[in-house]
Design a protein around this motif. Structure first.
Motif, PDB file in Angstrom:
ATOM      1  N   VAL A 217       0.825  -1.205   0.000  1.00 18.39           N
ATOM      2  CA  VAL A 217       0.000   0.000   0.000  1.00 18.39           C
ATOM      3  C   VAL A 217       0.865   1.263   0.000  1.00 18.39           C
ATOM      4  CG1 VAL A 217      -1.774   1.292   1.258  1.00 18.39           C
ATOM      5  CG2 VAL A 217      -1.862  -1.209   1.169  1.00 18.39           C
ATOM      6  N   PHE A 218       1.916   1.260   0.823  1.00 14.10           N
ATOM      7  CA  PHE A 218       2.668   2.502   1.029  1.00 14.10           C
ATOM      8  C   PHE A 218       4.069   2.494   0.425  1.00 14.10           C
ATOM      9  CE2 PHE A 218      -0.284   2.082   4.638  1.00 14.10           C
ATOM     10  CZ  PHE A 218      -1.032   3.232   4.468  1.00 14.10           C
ATOM     11  N   GLY A 219       4.497   1.362  -0.137  1.00 13.76           N
ATOM     12  CA  GLY A 219       5.856   1.276  -0.666  1.00 13.76           C
ATOM     13  C   GLY A 219       6.837   0.960   0.432  1.00 13.76           C
ATOM     14  N   SER A 220       8.050   0.574   0.056  1.00 13.17           N
ATOM     15  CA  SER A 220       9.006   0.115   1.058  1.00 13.17           C
ATOM     16  C   SER A 220       9.871   1.249   1.609  1.00 13.17           C
ATOM     17  CB  SER A 220       9.898  -0.974   0.458  1.00 13.17           C
ATOM     18  OG  SER A 220      10.566  -0.441  -0.663  1.00 13.17           O
ATOM     19  N   GLN A 221       9.818   2.428   0.970  1.00 15.27           N
ATOM     20  CA  GLN A 221      10.655   3.534   1.433  1.00 15.27           C
ATOM     21  C   GLN A 221      10.067   4.204   2.684  1.00 15.27           C
ATOM     22  OE1 GLN A 221      13.705   4.256   0.226  1.00 15.27           O
ATOM     23  NE2 GLN A 221      13.256   2.349  -0.859  1.00 15.27           N
ATOM     24  N   PRO A 222      10.927   4.690   3.569  1.00 11.32           N
ATOM     25  CA  PRO A 222      10.429   5.461   4.708  1.00 11.32           C
ATOM     26  C   PRO A 222       9.683   6.707   4.229  1.00 11.32           C
ATOM     27  CG  PRO A 222      12.743   4.915   4.991  1.00 11.32           C
ATOM     28  CD  PRO A 222      12.389   4.533   3.594  1.00 11.32           C
ATOM     29  N   LYS A 223       8.599   7.021   4.904  1.00 14.27           N
ATOM     30  CA  LYS A 223       7.820   8.206   4.535  1.00 14.27           C
ATOM     31  C   LYS A 223       7.681   9.112   5.748  1.00 14.27           C
ATOM     32  CE  LYS A 223       4.923   7.199   0.625  1.00 14.27           C
ATOM     33  NZ  LYS A 223       4.450   5.874   0.267  1.00 14.27           N
ATOM     34  N   PRO A 224       7.853  10.431   5.557  1.00 13.74           N
ATOM     35  CA  PRO A 224       7.648  11.340   6.689  1.00 13.74           C
ATOM     36  C   PRO A 224       6.182  11.319   7.122  1.00 13.74           C
ATOM     37  CG  PRO A 224       7.926  12.559   4.652  1.00 13.74           C
ATOM     38  CD  PRO A 224       8.213  11.128   4.330  1.00 13.74           C
ATOM     39  N   VAL A 225       5.977  11.401   8.424  1.00 15.81           N
ATOM     40  CA  VAL A 225       4.621  11.259   8.937  1.00 15.81           C
ATOM     41  C   VAL A 225       3.783  12.508   8.661  1.00 15.81           C
ATOM     42  CG1 VAL A 225       5.211  12.044  11.262  1.00 15.81           C
ATOM     43  CG2 VAL A 225       3.287  10.495  10.935  1.00 15.81           C
ATOM     44  N   GLY A 226       4.418  13.642   8.429  1.00 19.38           N
ATOM     45  CA  GLY A 226       3.667  14.850   8.100  1.00 19.38           C
ATOM     46  C   GLY A 226       4.065  16.008   8.978  1.00 19.38           C
ATOM     47  N   SER A 227       3.983  17.205   8.425  1.00 18.56           N
ATOM     48  CA  SER A 227       4.497  18.365   9.157  1.00 18.56           C
ATOM     49  C   SER A 227       3.609  18.757  10.333  1.00 18.56           C
ATOM     50  CB  SER A 227       4.644  19.560   8.200  1.00 18.56           C
ATOM     51  OG  SER A 227       3.425  19.741   7.522  1.00 18.56           O
ATOM     52  N   ALA A 228       2.350  18.271  10.327  1.00 22.83           N
ATOM     53  CA  ALA A 228       1.457  18.620  11.441  1.00 22.83           C
ATOM     54  C   ALA A 228       1.826  17.854  12.715  1.00 22.83           C
ATOM     55  CB  ALA A 228       0.006  18.336  11.060  1.00 22.83           C
ATOM     56  N   TRP A 229       2.705  16.843  12.558  1.00 24.47           N
ATOM     57  CA  TRP A 229       3.092  15.995  13.693  1.00 24.47           C
ATOM     58  C   TRP A 229       4.240  16.644  14.439  1.00 24.47           C
ATOM     59  CZ3 TRP A 229       0.536  12.338  15.992  1.00 24.47           C
ATOM     60  CH2 TRP A 229       1.190  11.459  16.862  1.00 24.47           C
ATOM     61  N   LYS A 230       3.914  17.573  15.310  1.00 20.66           N
ATOM     62  CA  LYS A 230       4.981  18.264  16.027  1.00 20.66           C
ATOM     63  C   LYS A 230       4.521  18.572  17.433  1.00 20.66           C
ATOM     64  CE  LYS A 230       6.468  21.911  13.883  1.00 20.66           C
ATOM     65  NZ  LYS A 230       6.734  22.432  12.558  1.00 20.66           N
ATOM     66  N   LEU A 231       5.429  18.435  18.371  1.00 21.86           N
ATOM     67  CA  LEU A 231       5.092  18.793  19.737  1.00 21.86           C
ATOM     68  C   LEU A 231       5.534  20.224  19.979  1.00 21.86           C
ATOM     69  CD1 LEU A 231       6.192  15.536  21.528  1.00 21.86           C
ATOM     70  CD2 LEU A 231       3.879  16.467  21.521  1.00 21.86           C
ATOM     71  N   PRO A 232       4.759  20.969  20.748  1.00 21.42           N
ATOM     72  CA  PRO A 232       5.141  22.345  21.031  1.00 21.42           C
ATOM     73  C   PRO A 232       6.402  22.383  21.898  1.00 21.42           C
ATOM     74  CG  PRO A 232       3.299  21.685  22.404  1.00 21.42           C
ATOM     75  CD  PRO A 232       3.532  20.566  21.436  1.00 21.42           C
ATOM     76  N   ALA A 233       7.164  23.470  21.782  1.00 19.43           N
ATOM     77  CA  ALA A 233       8.324  23.638  22.658  1.00 19.43           C
ATOM     78  C   ALA A 233       7.821  23.986  24.057  1.00 19.43           C
ATOM     79  CB  ALA A 233       9.208  24.753  22.125  1.00 19.43           C
ATOM     80  N   ILE A 234       8.422  23.349  25.077  1.00 15.96           N
ATOM     81  CA  ILE A 234       8.098  23.725  26.452  1.00 15.96           C
ATOM     82  C   ILE A 234       9.393  24.268  27.052  1.00 15.96           C
ATOM     83  CG2 ILE A 234       7.199  22.969  28.689  1.00 15.96           C
ATOM     84  CD1 ILE A 234       5.840  20.649  27.216  1.00 15.96           C
ATOM     85  N   GLU A 235       9.438  25.610  27.128  1.00 13.38           N
ATOM     86  CA  GLU A 235      10.688  26.303  27.461  1.00 13.38           C
ATOM     87  C   GLU A 235      11.335  25.754  28.735  1.00 13.38           C
ATOM     88  OE1 GLU A 235      13.771  28.112  26.548  1.00 13.38           O
ATOM     89  OE2 GLU A 235      12.033  28.122  25.191  1.00 13.38           O
ATOM     90  N   ALA A 236      10.504  25.596  29.767  1.00 10.55           N
ATOM     91  CA  ALA A 236      11.007  25.216  31.095  1.00 10.55           C
ATOM     92  C   ALA A 236      11.849  23.940  31.058  1.00 10.55           C
ATOM     93  CB  ALA A 236       9.848  25.050  32.064  1.00 10.55           C
ATOM     94  N   ILE A 237      11.402  22.935  30.281  1.00 14.83           N
ATOM     95  CA  ILE A 237      12.178  21.702  30.272  1.00 14.83           C
ATOM     96  C   ILE A 237      13.169  21.650  29.117  1.00 14.83           C
ATOM     97  CG2 ILE A 237      10.620  20.219  31.612  1.00 14.83           C
ATOM     98  CD1 ILE A 237       9.463  19.248  29.006  1.00 14.83           C
ATOM     99  N   ASN A 238      12.813  22.279  27.986  1.00 17.05           N
ATOM    100  CA  ASN A 238      13.728  22.261  26.842  1.00 17.05           C
ATOM    101  C   ASN A 238      15.051  22.931  27.201  1.00 17.05           C
ATOM    102  OD1 ASN A 238      11.052  22.766  24.418  1.00 17.05           O
ATOM    103  ND2 ASN A 238      11.767  20.920  25.427  1.00 17.05           N
ATOM    104  N   SER A 239      14.967  23.981  28.048  1.00 15.44           N
ATOM    105  CA  SER A 239      16.181  24.693  28.424  1.00 15.44           C
ATOM    106  C   SER A 239      17.105  23.809  29.260  1.00 15.44           C
ATOM    107  CB  SER A 239      15.808  25.969  29.193  1.00 15.44           C
ATOM    108  OG  SER A 239      15.119  25.617  30.366  1.00 15.44           O
ATOM    109  N   LEU A 240      16.532  22.755  29.863  1.00 14.23           N
ATOM    110  CA  LEU A 240      17.362  21.814  30.624  1.00 14.23           C
ATOM    111  C   LEU A 240      17.990  20.769  29.709  1.00 14.23           C
ATOM    112  CD1 LEU A 240      14.896  21.128  33.604  1.00 14.23           C
ATOM    113  CD2 LEU A 240      16.938  22.590  33.652  1.00 14.23           C
ATOM    114  N   GLY A 241      17.629  20.835  28.423  1.00 10.29           N
ATOM    115  CA  GLY A 241      18.173  19.860  27.487  1.00 10.29           C
ATOM    116  C   GLY A 241      17.278  18.650  27.298  1.00 10.29           C
TER     117      GLY A 241
END
Ligand SMILES: Nc1ncnc2c1ncn2[C@@H]1O[C@H](COP(=O)(O)OP(=O)(O)O)[C@@H](O)[C@H]1O
Ligand SMILES: [Mg+2]
Lengths: 236, 288
Positions: free
Chosen positions: B108-132
């Protein structure tokens, strides 16, 4: 009409015929004993009555209805409880969880709670140990739990497979005292035992099983005094 | 510290998958080697729904629903007819189902990896992202813990949960309580597959590509985790999963990085040598 009527059942394990044409019946309020030596087919018969095994011929009528093709878990709902050989309590669960599983087919919380109280009245030791893990109970306590668990479904008939197995004489007495107590309160019991003496002393009627067939049947007290029975099963 | 959080987060993905293996093993007494491929189906479900609706929430719901139904169907069509057959026949069937699902995805989808889509993103959470710590790691860890607590409560505090424990300990005795074993097995596959859908979702937060063999590596790792923890044991699957996740991340962050996979699987052998039933596995007596 008999509450339970087993009619000409035959049961096979693969090619081996373990039960050949057995018939017996139990009326409401009776204790009927099924005695016989090891390997005679007692457990196979009980499994066939409660639906864990299906007969290759014959019928099992419960309240007049043929249940021989109904799945075992539905037969429980119809009012039959089976205390299996070797107790088979859920070792890793608490006493209370085991008892609750006994009431699995019921939904009325109030009735279940009342039933639980009744079971604790019969078996005070279970009440003391309700939070203990079942696997840590002694053999006698596990037998009590298996019996209590069966009572939790509020059954019309109880099948018991060798409740005395592996218990000290004192505990055997205790278990049989409870069986008599249940009898007095109106329970209908099909009792399978190798301990013929104890079984015959509490039963109303009895059937003797020999290699898959019924060899003898009759009044339990008369059997206690029957010379053939005495020789073969009572060690006298 | 960051490596530890990353490890715990990856570990909770493994744990969710391992729970599926261990529950099915405990209750249906079979190794469902197609379990990893349910994750892959979940990932494709997310990709397709995302393309159609642009809503990550809709995509997650779709993945859970589709995986749950697929799990129930696989059991009904492939495994149920083999109830009572030899374990080897069931095992081969499971491997067959696995190849079937991978083949179908490839078709159905072919054997190549496919990106899941640009809408698939988690928001940045400054408080924890700044900790790495990445948002993906934090979300996975928190959700994973919540799901595992919910599952534990379900198993230990509900009527169906105790029926599951009963069936897994002694099927015959459970039937004598009036438990419908077929229904319990169905429910087990449903829950296991829903957990696989969650795992697929968390996986895509880390690597936002789908491919037909996506479920293979997490699947086999989680299976290893289930065996390490003691197959059939629910807490065991959680412990095993988290353990492997943490070890994997620490290995990757060290000079031993090239040997990560070897180390993970050696751990299995080591633990089985010391404790053949796995860390939390119980010795079960065989019943007739
Ligand atoms: N699962 C089984 N497979 C094959 N034969 C069995 C099985 N269970 C019991 N049997 C055989 O059936 C006969 C009756 O056994 P059983 O009903 O257990 O006797 P009892 O309960 O009176 O000791 C025995 O000959 C026994 O070997
Ligand atoms: Mg027996």
């Amino acid at each position: 009409m008999a509450m339970l009527e087993v009619k000409n059942i035959e049961v096979c394990y693969g090619m081996i015929r373990a039960i050949k044409d057995i018939s017996f019946e139990i009326n409401k309020g009776e204790i009927v004993a099924l005695i016989g030596a090891n390997g005679a087919g007692k457990t196979t018969t009980l499994h066939t009555v409660s639906g864990l095994l299906k007969p290759t011929a014959g019928q099992v009528l419960f309240d007049g209805k043929d249940i021989s093709k109904i799945p075992a878990h539905r037969i429980v709902t119809m009012g039959m409880a089976h205390v299996p050989e070797g107790r088979r309590v859920f070792q890793q669960l608490s006493v209370l969880d085991n008892l609750k599983l006994g009431a699995y087919t019921r939904t009325d919380k109030k009735e279940i709670a009342e039933n639980l109280k009744k079971v604790y009245d019969h078996f005070p030791r279970l009440a003391e140990r309700k939070h203990q893990i079942a696997g840590t109970l002694s053999g006698g306590e596990q037998q009590m739990l298996a019996m209590g668990r069966a009572l939790m479904s509020n059954p019309d008939i109880i099948l018991m497979d060798e409740p005395s197995m592996g218990l000290s004489p004192l505990l055997v007495k205790e278990i049989f005292a409870i069986i008599e107590e249940l009898h007095k309160s109106g329970a209908t019991i099909l009792l399978v035992e190798q301990n013929a003496k104890m079984a015959l002393s509490v039963a109303d009627r009895a059937y003797v099983l020999e290699t898959g067939s019924i060899a003898m049947s009759g009044d339990a007290k008369e059997m206690l005094n029957n010379d053939d029975i005495k020789k073969a099963y009572l060690g006298q | 510290m960051i490596t530890l959080i990353d490890g715990l987060s990856l570990g909770s993905i493994y744990a969710l998958i391992a729970l599926g293996y261990t529950m099915v093993y405990g209750i249906a007494k079979m190794l469902n080697f197609a379990h990893g491929d349910i994750i892959m189906v979940g990932a494709y479900a997310i990709m397709v729904t995302l393309a159609a609706t642009v809503s990550p929430i809709a995509a997650i719901v779709a993945a859970i629903v589709i995986c749950t139904i697929l799990g129930i169907l696989v059991e009904k069509l492939a495994y149920k007819p083999l109830r009572g057959a030899s374990p080897l026949a069931v095992l081969i069937t499971a491997i067959g189902v696995s190849y079937f699902l991978q083949g179908l995805a490839q078709l159905v989808f072919g054997s190549q990896p496919k990106p899941v889509g640009s809408a698939w993103k988690l928001p940045a959470i400054e408080a924890i992202n700044s900790l790495g710590i990445t948002t993906a790691a934090a979300v996975t860890l928190v959700c994973g813990i919540i799901i595992m607590i919910a599952l534990t409560l379900f198993i230990n505090c509900t009527r169906t949960g105790s029926a599951m424990l009963a069936v897994s300990e002694d099927r015959g005795a459970a039937i004598l309580m009036g438990v419908n074993v077929n229904k319990i097995i169905s429910i087990t596959f449903a829950i296991g597959s829903a957990l696989a859908a969650f795992a697929g979702m968390f996986y895509l937060f880390q690597i936002p590509n789908t491919e037909p063999t996506l479920g293979a590596m997490p699947g086999i790792t989680a299976f290893t985790a289930a065996v390490i923890g003691g197959i059939g044991s629910i807490p065991g699957a959680m412990v095993g999963g988290v353990l492997l996740g943490v070890i994997e991340k620490f290995c990757l962050a060290s000079p031993l990085a090239p040997y990560t996979v070897a180390i993970k699987f050696s751990l299995l052998i080591l633990i089985l040598l010391v404790k053949p039933t796995g860390l939390l596995g119980k010795v079960v007596r065989e019943k007739v």
